[in-house]
Design a protein around this motif. Structure first.
Motif, PDB file in Angstrom:
ATOM      1  N   LEU A 182       0.813  -1.216   0.000  1.00 52.06           N
ATOM      2  CA  LEU A 182       0.000   0.000   0.000  1.00 52.06           C
ATOM      3  C   LEU A 182       0.844   1.262   0.000  1.00 52.06           C
ATOM      4  CD1 LEU A 182      -2.676  -1.021   2.674  1.00 52.06           C
ATOM      5  CD2 LEU A 182      -3.151  -0.585   0.258  1.00 52.06           C
ATOM      6  N   MET A 183       1.929   1.239   0.772  1.00 51.95           N
ATOM      7  CA  MET A 183       2.676   2.465   1.023  1.00 51.95           C
ATOM      8  C   MET A 183       3.425   2.990  -0.190  1.00 51.95           C
ATOM      9  SD  MET A 183       4.153   1.918   4.870  1.00 51.95           S
ATOM     10  CE  MET A 183       4.938   3.526   4.909  1.00 51.95           C
ATOM     11  N   THR A 184       4.036   2.104  -0.954  1.00 50.89           N
ATOM     12  CA  THR A 184       4.867   2.566  -2.068  1.00 50.89           C
ATOM     13  C   THR A 184       4.079   3.410  -3.073  1.00 50.89           C
ATOM     14  OG1 THR A 184       6.385   0.701  -1.811  1.00 50.89           O
ATOM     15  CG2 THR A 184       6.397   1.856  -3.931  1.00 50.89           C
ATOM     16  N   TYR A 213      -2.677  10.435  -9.791  1.00 52.48           N
ATOM     17  CA  TYR A 213      -3.566   9.278  -9.710  1.00 52.48           C
ATOM     18  C   TYR A 213      -2.922   8.003 -10.252  1.00 52.48           C
ATOM     19  CZ  TYR A 213      -7.233  12.804  -9.002  1.00 52.48           C
ATOM     20  OH  TYR A 213      -7.993  13.844  -8.533  1.00 52.48           O
ATOM     21  N   GLU A 214      -2.150   8.138 -11.328  1.00 50.55           N
ATOM     22  CA  GLU A 214      -1.624   6.936 -11.981  1.00 50.55           C
ATOM     23  C   GLU A 214      -0.566   6.229 -11.152  1.00 50.55           C
ATOM     24  OE1 GLU A 214      -0.264   8.364 -15.704  1.00 50.55           O
ATOM     25  OE2 GLU A 214       1.624   9.187 -14.941  1.00 50.55           O
ATOM     26  N   LYS A 215      -0.054   6.874 -10.112  1.00 58.51           N
ATOM     27  CA  LYS A 215       0.895   6.184  -9.227  1.00 58.51           C
ATOM     28  C   LYS A 215       0.239   4.983  -8.556  1.00 58.51           C
ATOM     29  CE  LYS A 215       4.146   9.291  -9.844  1.00 58.51           C
ATOM     30  NZ  LYS A 215       5.332   9.001 -10.666  1.00 58.51           N
ATOM     31  N   MET A 216      -1.085   5.057  -8.347  1.00 58.35           N
ATOM     32  CA  MET A 216      -1.794   3.960  -7.683  1.00 58.35           C
ATOM     33  C   MET A 216      -1.995   2.752  -8.593  1.00 58.35           C
ATOM     34  SD  MET A 216      -2.125   4.878  -4.593  1.00 58.35           S
ATOM     35  CE  MET A 216      -3.035   3.424  -4.095  1.00 58.35           C
ATOM     36  N   ASP A 217      -1.719   2.919  -9.885  1.00 62.81           N
ATOM     37  CA  ASP A 217      -1.897   1.791 -10.804  1.00 62.81           C
ATOM     38  C   ASP A 217      -0.957   0.634 -10.493  1.00 62.81           C
ATOM     39  OD1 ASP A 217      -3.857   3.182 -12.093  1.00 62.81           O
ATOM     40  OD2 ASP A 217      -2.584   3.898 -13.725  1.00 62.81           O
ATOM     41  N   GLN A 218       0.161   0.923  -9.805  1.00 66.15           N
ATOM     42  CA  GLN A 218       1.126  -0.137  -9.492  1.00 66.15           C
ATOM     43  C   GLN A 218       0.766  -0.913  -8.229  1.00 66.15           C
ATOM     44  OE1 GLN A 218       4.996   1.534  -8.076  1.00 66.15           O
ATOM     45  NE2 GLN A 218       4.000   3.519  -8.363  1.00 66.15           N
ATOM     46  N   LEU A 219      -0.364  -0.570  -7.582  1.00 65.53           N
ATOM     47  CA  LEU A 219      -0.767  -1.288  -6.371  1.00 65.53           C
ATOM     48  C   LEU A 219      -1.121  -2.731  -6.699  1.00 65.53           C
ATOM     49  CD1 LEU A 219      -1.549  -1.478  -3.386  1.00 65.53           C
ATOM     50  CD2 LEU A 219      -3.804  -0.578  -3.983  1.00 65.53           C
ATOM     51  N   LYS A 220      -0.445  -3.651  -6.069  1.00 56.29           N
ATOM     52  CA  LYS A 220      -0.709  -5.082  -6.236  1.00 56.29           C
ATOM     53  C   LYS A 220      -0.778  -5.729  -4.861  1.00 56.29           C
ATOM     54  CE  LYS A 220       0.022  -4.707 -10.743  1.00 56.29           C
ATOM     55  NZ  LYS A 220      -1.107  -4.743 -11.711  1.00 56.29           N
ATOM     56  N   LEU A 221      -1.726  -6.633  -4.694  1.00 53.50           N
ATOM     57  CA  LEU A 221      -1.814  -7.421  -3.459  1.00 53.50           C
ATOM     58  C   LEU A 221      -1.756  -8.912  -3.796  1.00 53.50           C
ATOM     59  CD1 LEU A 221      -4.612  -5.459  -1.537  1.00 53.50           C
ATOM     60  CD2 LEU A 221      -2.167  -5.442  -1.062  1.00 53.50           C
ATOM     61  N   GLU A 222      -0.867  -9.243  -4.709  1.00 56.17           N
ATOM     62  CA  GLU A 222      -0.768 -10.625  -5.176  1.00 56.17           C
ATOM     63  C   GLU A 222      -0.455 -11.567  -4.021  1.00 56.17           C
ATOM     64  OE1 GLU A 222       2.173 -10.439  -8.147  1.00 56.17           O
ATOM     65  OE2 GLU A 222       0.923  -9.398  -9.616  1.00 56.17           O
ATOM     66  N   GLY A 223      -1.182 -12.652  -3.952  1.00 52.76           N
ATOM     67  CA  GLY A 223      -1.006 -13.606  -2.873  1.00 52.76           C
ATOM     68  C   GLY A 223      -1.850 -13.251  -1.665  1.00 52.76           C
ATOM     69  N   SER A 273     -10.707  -7.294  -5.213  1.00 57.39           N
ATOM     70  CA  SER A 273     -10.088  -6.317  -6.112  1.00 57.39           C
ATOM     71  C   SER A 273      -9.375  -5.239  -5.306  1.00 57.39           C
ATOM     72  CB  SER A 273     -11.157  -5.684  -7.012  1.00 57.39           C
ATOM     73  OG  SER A 273     -10.627  -4.614  -7.755  1.00 57.39           O
ATOM     74  N   THR A 274      -8.359  -4.656  -5.913  1.00 56.41           N
ATOM     75  CA  THR A 274      -7.650  -3.538  -5.270  1.00 56.41           C
ATOM     76  C   THR A 274      -8.226  -2.192  -5.670  1.00 56.41           C
ATOM     77  OG1 THR A 274      -6.040  -3.429  -7.093  1.00 56.41           O
ATOM     78  CG2 THR A 274      -5.489  -4.846  -5.213  1.00 56.41           C
ATOM     79  N   SER A 275      -9.225  -2.195  -6.544  1.00 54.27           N
ATOM     80  CA  SER A 275      -9.715  -0.919  -7.085  1.00 54.27           C
ATOM     81  C   SER A 275     -10.272  -0.009  -6.000  1.00 54.27           C
ATOM     82  CB  SER A 275     -10.791  -1.176  -8.147  1.00 54.27           C
ATOM     83  OG  SER A 275     -11.896  -1.856  -7.589  1.00 54.27           O
ATOM     84  N   VAL A 276     -10.910  -0.581  -4.977  1.00 57.14           N
ATOM     85  CA  VAL A 276     -11.485   0.264  -3.925  1.00 57.14           C
ATOM     86  C   VAL A 276     -10.396   1.021  -3.179  1.00 57.14           C
ATOM     87  CG1 VAL A 276     -11.471  -1.599  -2.202  1.00 57.14           C
ATOM     88  CG2 VAL A 276     -13.043   0.318  -1.932  1.00 57.14           C
ATOM     89  N   PHE A 277      -9.235   0.391  -2.990  1.00 61.63           N
ATOM     90  CA  PHE A 277      -8.124   1.056  -2.299  1.00 61.63           C
ATOM     91  C   PHE A 277      -7.471   2.102  -3.205  1.00 61.63           C
ATOM     92  CE2 PHE A 277      -8.313  -3.354  -0.641  1.00 61.63           C
ATOM     93  CZ  PHE A 277      -8.836  -3.048   0.607  1.00 61.63           C
ATOM     94  N   LYS A 278      -7.343   1.769  -4.482  1.00 60.42           N
ATOM     95  CA  LYS A 278      -6.783   2.739  -5.430  1.00 60.42           C
ATOM     96  C   LYS A 278      -7.625   4.008  -5.478  1.00 60.42           C
ATOM     97  CE  LYS A 278      -4.779  -0.723  -8.571  1.00 60.42           C
ATOM     98  NZ  LYS A 278      -4.818  -1.291  -9.933  1.00 60.42           N
ATOM     99  N   GLN A 279      -8.918   3.835  -5.631  1.00 52.54           N
ATOM    100  CA  GLN A 279      -9.786   4.996  -5.789  1.00 52.54           C
ATOM    101  C   GLN A 279      -9.884   5.799  -4.498  1.00 52.54           C
ATOM    102  OE1 GLN A 279     -13.450   3.527  -7.435  1.00 52.54           O
ATOM    103  NE2 GLN A 279     -12.512   2.974  -9.380  1.00 52.54           N
ATOM    104  N   ARG A 280      -9.867   5.121  -3.359  1.00 57.37           N
ATOM    105  CA  ARG A 280      -9.932   5.843  -2.092  1.00 57.37           C
ATOM    106  C   ARG A 280      -8.676   6.686  -1.893  1.00 57.37           C
ATOM    107  NH1 ARG A 280     -11.309   1.897   2.233  1.00 57.37           N
ATOM    108  NH2 ARG A 280     -13.234   1.832   1.035  1.00 57.37           N
ATOM    109  N   GLN A 302     -10.090  -3.170   6.623  1.00 53.35           N
ATOM    110  CA  GLN A 302     -11.015  -3.674   5.614  1.00 53.35           C
ATOM    111  C   GLN A 302     -10.544  -5.011   5.053  1.00 53.35           C
ATOM    112  OE1 GLN A 302     -12.240  -0.759   2.787  1.00 53.35           O
ATOM    113  NE2 GLN A 302     -13.193  -2.230   1.420  1.00 53.35           N
ATOM    114  N   ILE A 303      -9.242  -5.213   4.993  1.00 55.92           N
ATOM    115  CA  ILE A 303      -8.692  -6.468   4.478  1.00 55.92           C
ATOM    116  C   ILE A 303      -8.782  -7.579   5.513  1.00 55.92           C
ATOM    117  CG2 ILE A 303      -6.531  -7.587   3.764  1.00 55.92           C
ATOM    118  CD1 ILE A 303      -5.783  -4.885   2.429  1.00 55.92           C
TER     119      ILE A 303
END
Length: 467
Positions: free
Chosen positions: A262-264, A318-328, A337-344, A410-411
């Motif tokens: 999340l932080m990066t 905004y596009e910095k959040m596109d790299q958010l991944k929670l793989e695994g 989905s990670t979209s809720v965290f990206k948009q928030r 939330q997770i």
């Protein structure tokens, strides 16, 4: 739980719309209007009311006659997409051709992306080889709004630069609308119509019973609190041992991984907000000095005041959040989905930008009556910019911490609630509540509070350690 921005502004300045200047509020030179200093970034409750965020021409594919038509698109302050026959129709206030609520849509920039989504949403349907595409775009720069169960919209523009701009605009509309109603209008109306009668009946019953309940609360508050604490202690004794083991074995080891993921991107996004704000104010300062001084200041401040809501200028944040991944982690904690965290996070970025701009405006507003000459104006703008950036650094750190905590909760909370105790086992605790207090004390809510307590300490420590 939905993330919130900073607490409401403690600045007491009321910007007077009758003051002179193109921006509507900006005071004329020599004005004695003042506002108190702001110890935190301020904010405006409705910053864009009656303001058009973006407008321009693009081509729309009309499915009824299978033709492309030029359209004038307007994005008002509520982030709806409004399509007119042309700009003249808009200026004459004629009826728009199309109104689009973009909640739930995806913005696509190629026909191939669109066909892939269409095929994946229709299981068992395999396109024949050599089959002609269902949509032929007259340019190389399409823009498609795709939705899993609502009408699709097809657009195109003439250049790649235009495509990038409109993509940013559409994504901003989707982001804002998702934060309001994450369902389509059709579904919303259907649910609303089916539940309105029941809802109205519940509201009427609540209003009828409210006086008696308020009287009971006032009379029996001490007993209600004591009963709630007794219930919580029993549930805590039953749940905590299992919950603490679950936290220790299945949550605690992954908190740092979730935070790192999340932080990066979030920190990079907020840093970009700072950079964009710094650049815009610095450019404005140079323009004021070189082109017009105090006389031009209202014009430049009017442009700056809408910076947070400029989809193209904010896109790099905004596009910095596109790299958010929670793989695994998505499968482990059943995160779809990670979209809720990206948009928030993106909404937090926009709010922080708007707060910074408003605070800058407020502080400069205080100074403008004392200024004499462009040199002093330049120095004042630079000094106020540095002051606002310091506040931004502090406030954005606070907002990020809160966002990380909310995301972690939330997770992990649904996973913990399901793992700690089956919900059916909670029924036995109902007998601990006096019948007279059953409307005020809910076993389910008390259980969730206990589960929250079991993990909150680890989450607080994790966010503090990774600050």
């Amino acid at each position: 739980m939905q993330g919130q921005g900073l607490a409401p502004s403690i600045c007491s300045l009321s910007l007077t719309p009758t003051l002179a200047g193109p921006a509507g509020w900006w005071p004329p030179p020599g004005s004695t209007t003042r506002a108190p200093a702001c110890p935190k970034l301020g904010k405006i409750s409705v910053p864009l009311e009656d303001h058009v965020i973006y407008s321009g021409n693009l081509f729309q594919y009309i499915e009824e006659n299978k033709k492309w038509r030029n359209r004038f698109c307007v994005v008002p302050h509520n982030y709806g997409l409004v399509l007119y026959e042309n700009k003249l129709a808009y200026e004459r206030d004629l009826q728009p051709r199309v109104l689009i609520n973009s909640a739930g849509y995806k913005v696509l920039t190629s026909v191939e992306q669109y066909l892939e989504l269409v095929n994946s949403s229709l299981p068992g349907v395999t396109p024949k080889s050599g089959q002609s595409p269902i949509l032929k775009c007259p340019t190389d720069f399409p823009l498609i709004l795709w939705h899993p169960y609502a009408r699709h919209y097809y657009f195109c523009v003439m250049t790649g630069k235009e495509q990038e701009k409109w993509k940013a605009v559409f994504q901003d509309c989707v982001r804002h609308c998702n934060n309001e109603y994450p369902i389509s209008d059709a579904v919303y109306r259907m649910v609303y119509e089916q539940t309105k009668a029941q809802y109205d009946a519940v509201v009427a019953k609540c209003e009828e019973e409210r006086p008696q309940m308020e009287s009971t609360i006032r009379t029996d508050m001490d007993q209600i609190i004591t009963s709630k604490e007794h219930l919580a202690s029993k549930i805590r004794a039953f749940v905590l041992p299992k919950a603490e083991i679950c936290v220790r074995n299945h949550v605690q080891p992954y908190i740092s991984s979730i935070l790192e993921a999340l932080m990066t991107p979030t920190s990079q996004g907020f840093a970009e907000v700072r950079e964009v704000f710094f650049k815009e104010v610095t450019d404005m300062n140079m323009n004021v000095v070189n082109e017009g001084g105090l006389e031009k200041l209202p014009e430049y401040m009017e442009k700056l005041s809408h910076l947070a809501f400029h989809p193209v200028k904010m896109q790099s944040c905004y596009e910095k959040m596109d790299q958010l991944k929670l793989e695994g982690l998505q499968q482990r904690f059943d995160v779809s989905s990670t979209s809720v965290f990206k948009q928030r996070a993106q909404i937090h970025m926009r709010q922080q930008m708007d707060d910074a701009v408003y605070t800058f405006e407020t502080l400069l507003h205080q100074e403008v009556g004392k200024l004499q000459g462009s040199d002093n104006l330049c120095k004042s703008i630079q000094r106020i910019l540095e002051r606002v950036l310091k506040k931004y650094d502090y406030d954005s750190s606070t907002v990020r911490k809160k966002f990380f905590r909310e995301a972690l909760l939330q997770i992990t909370i649904p996973f913990l609630s399901a793992s700690s105790s089956p919900r059916q086992e909670l029924a036995k605790f109902q007998e601990l509540i006096f019948e007279d207090f059953a409307n005020f004390i809910l076993v389910e809510n008390t259980y969730e509070e206990v589960v929250l307590q079991s993990v909150m300490k680890d989450i607080m420590q994790g966010t503090q350690a990774n600050d």
